[in-house]
Write a protein that holds these residues in place. Structure first.
Motif, PDB file in Angstrom:
ATOM      1  N   THR A   1       5.017  89.642 -26.229  1.00 33.87           N
ATOM      2  CA  THR A   1       4.529  88.446 -26.940  1.00 33.87           C
ATOM      3  C   THR A   1       5.618  87.676 -27.205  1.00 33.87           C
ATOM      4  O   THR A   1       7.077  87.953 -26.913  1.00 33.87           O
ATOM      5  CB  THR A   1       3.975  89.011 -28.099  1.00 33.87           C
ATOM      6  OG1 THR A   1       5.232  89.612 -28.696  1.00 33.87           O
ATOM      7  CG2 THR A   1       2.820  89.945 -27.938  1.00 33.87           C
ATOM      8  N   ALA A   2       5.553  86.741 -27.847  1.00 30.69           N
ATOM      9  CA  ALA A   2       6.590  85.620 -28.221  1.00 30.69           C
ATOM     10  C   ALA A   2       7.460  86.495 -29.127  1.00 30.69           C
ATOM     11  O   ALA A   2       8.847  86.143 -29.155  1.00 30.69           O
ATOM     12  CB  ALA A   2       6.029  84.541 -29.017  1.00 30.69           C
ATOM     13  N   LYS A   3       6.990  87.209 -30.091  1.00 33.54           N
ATOM     14  CA  LYS A   3       7.748  88.341 -30.799  1.00 33.54           C
ATOM     15  C   LYS A   3       8.808  88.970 -30.173  1.00 33.54           C
ATOM     16  O   LYS A   3       9.871  89.323 -30.776  1.00 33.54           O
ATOM     17  CB  LYS A   3       6.953  88.888 -31.975  1.00 33.54           C
ATOM     18  CG  LYS A   3       6.475  88.290 -33.308  1.00 33.54           C
ATOM     19  CD  LYS A   3       5.963  89.380 -34.238  1.00 33.54           C
ATOM     20  CE  LYS A   3       5.224  88.671 -35.477  1.00 33.54           C
ATOM     21  NZ  LYS A   3       4.892  89.441 -36.283  1.00 33.54           N
TER      22      LYS A   3
ATOM     23  N   VAL B   1      10.020  88.391 -27.160  1.00 31.42           N
ATOM     24  CA  VAL B   1      11.023  87.582 -26.766  1.00 31.42           C
ATOM     25  C   VAL B   1      12.307  87.273 -27.822  1.00 31.42           C
ATOM     26  O   VAL B   1      13.395  87.298 -27.686  1.00 31.42           O
ATOM     27  CB  VAL B   1      10.342  86.176 -26.186  1.00 31.42           C
ATOM     28  CG1 VAL B   1      11.546  85.253 -25.735  1.00 31.42           C
ATOM     29  CG2 VAL B   1       9.622  86.535 -25.060  1.00 31.42           C
ATOM     30  N   GLN B   2      11.818  87.043 -29.025  1.00 26.73           N
ATOM     31  CA  GLN B   2      12.552  86.880 -30.122  1.00 26.73           C
ATOM     32  C   GLN B   2      13.461  88.026 -30.322  1.00 26.73           C
ATOM     33  O   GLN B   2      14.552  87.931 -30.852  1.00 26.73           O
ATOM     34  CB  GLN B   2      11.812  86.405 -31.432  1.00 26.73           C
ATOM     35  CG  GLN B   2      12.495  85.997 -32.769  1.00 26.73           C
ATOM     36  CD  GLN B   2      13.731  84.812 -32.516  1.00 26.73           C
ATOM     37  OE1 GLN B   2      13.090  83.939 -31.826  1.00 26.73           O
ATOM     38  NE2 GLN B   2      14.646  85.006 -33.135  1.00 26.73           N
TER      39      GLN B   2
ATOM     40  N   MET C   1      16.138  81.822 -25.075  1.00 28.08           N
ATOM     41  CA  MET C   1      14.950  82.098 -25.073  1.00 28.08           C
ATOM     42  C   MET C   1      14.293  82.332 -23.608  1.00 28.08           C
ATOM     43  O   MET C   1      13.545  83.279 -23.216  1.00 28.08           O
ATOM     44  CB  MET C   1      14.096  81.193 -25.930  1.00 28.08           C
ATOM     45  CG  MET C   1      14.337  80.953 -27.215  1.00 28.08           C
ATOM     46  SD  MET C   1      13.914  82.628 -28.079  1.00 28.08           S
ATOM     47  CE  MET C   1      12.200  82.138 -28.585  1.00 28.08           C
TER      48      MET C   1
ATOM     49  N   LYS D   1      12.852  85.572 -21.861  1.00 32.14           N
ATOM     50  CA  LYS D   1      11.511  85.648 -21.329  1.00 32.14           C
ATOM     51  C   LYS D   1      11.628  85.995 -19.701  1.00 32.14           C
ATOM     52  O   LYS D   1      10.866  86.870 -19.450  1.00 32.14           O
ATOM     53  CB  LYS D   1      10.751  84.128 -21.251  1.00 32.14           C
ATOM     54  CG  LYS D   1       9.422  84.252 -20.911  1.00 32.14           C
ATOM     55  CD  LYS D   1       8.812  82.626 -21.185  1.00 32.14           C
ATOM     56  CE  LYS D   1       7.233  82.872 -21.003  1.00 32.14           C
ATOM     57  NZ  LYS D   1       6.632  81.333 -20.904  1.00 32.14           N
TER      58      LYS D   1
END
Length: 302
Positions: free
Chosen positions: A4-6, A8-9, A19, A23
């Motif tokens: 998820t984007a979380k 990646v963060q 970023m 990814k």
């Protein structure tokens, strides 16, 4: 494995990479976080991989010694909010738990819970449940270490970081040895070594680091024979980063910690060595609870 984007963060926070690079690494690693870190390091994009997760959980790290000064403890107790961590009742509870560990030497957190808490009629587990009810937050005794001998316990400002050091001190005045142990504790607080010396580093850890360093050199276009020589040099730097004895001493970086102790021991008419140390940072590896403020207000209105 999806990500998820979380994720990646989280990878970005862990490595300091961009970023898009994070990814791509997660895509290539099929969502495996540790593998993605390795890939970024192999490409020279991540300077270092942090072993601990995001520092987030509240509570405190507490360090203490007994009256005789020959037994020390380092203890982490977590709470939900920083507000409770500053609460006098919470802090008194933590001290009671530490005193119980110092006096009764439990094997682990589970055994600690079954012991009668010093100065009370309750077991530590019962006292913990009582504090949860009276304070109104979940509280957890997470971990502790107890040491005997020439020990020094140090809690950094705000009880965010704690260090417990044990020295082997032969032919040295105990007070003088403790002064040296204090300096080592301050060094450990700032430099966060993982091991005392090279002998403690697991072979698989060294092998993995060599693999990553070799991949970095090859990716930089170096021939295999040159890459091997580069890795041999870089692995020594790796030891200096993670081994206490190899690190430049905080008050004189031209001198290693091992050399500082050797020099100090001789000046005191004996010898000094670090036998063991523990460094805790509040909440390392724990995720902080994230509440949605709007949802919280809605619940209150209902």
């Amino acid at each position: 494995m999806a990500f998820t984007a979380k994720d990646v963060q989280a990878l970005r926070e862990r490595t300091g990479c961009g970023m898009m690079d994070c990814k791509k690494a997660l895509t290539e690693a099929d969502g495996d976080m540790d593998k993605a870190v390795e890939l970024l390091r192999e490409k020279g994009l991540a300077a270092a991989a942090k072993k601990a997760g995001r520092i987030a959980a509240e509570g405190m790290v507490y360090c203490a010694t007994n009256e005789a000064g020959d037994v020390g403890v380092i203890l982490e107790v977590n709470a939900e909010t920083d507000f409770v961590a500053k609460n006098a009742e919470f802090q008194a509870f933590v001290k009671t738990v530490a005193d119980t560990i110092l006096e009764k030497n439990p094997a682990d957190v589970e055994a600690l819970g079954e012991l009668q808490a010093v100065g009370t009629e309750m077991t530590v587990a019962e006292l913990l449940r009582d504090k949860i009810l009276t304070i109104g937050e979940n509280i957890k005794i997470r971990r502790f270490v107890r040491m005997e001998g020439v020990v020094y316990a140090y809690a950094h400002t705000g009880n965010r970081i704690g260090v417990l050091v044990k020295l082997d001190a032969e032919g040295v005045d105990i007070a003088a040895a403790k002064a040296a142990a204090k300096n080592i504790a301050l060094h450990i607080t700032m430099y966060n070594p993982q091991y005392v010396d090279k002998s403690q580093v697991p072979e698989e850890t060294v092998a993995k680091e060599k693999e990553i360093l070799m991949a970095q050199a090859i990716n930089d276009g170096k021939p295999a024979n040159i890459a091997e020589k580069m890795v041999a040099g870089r692995i020594q730097k790796f030891y200096k980063e993670i081994c206490l004895n190899e690190q430049g001493y905080i008050l004189d970086e031209d001198m290693s910690v091992a050399k500082y102790l050797e020099k100090t021991g001789k000046e005191l008419g004996g010898s000094l060595k670090v036998a063991a140390f523990v460094r805790y940072e509040k909440g390392e590896g724990l995720e902080k609870r994230e509440d949605n403020f709007a949802d919280e207000v809605a619940k209150m209105v209902k």
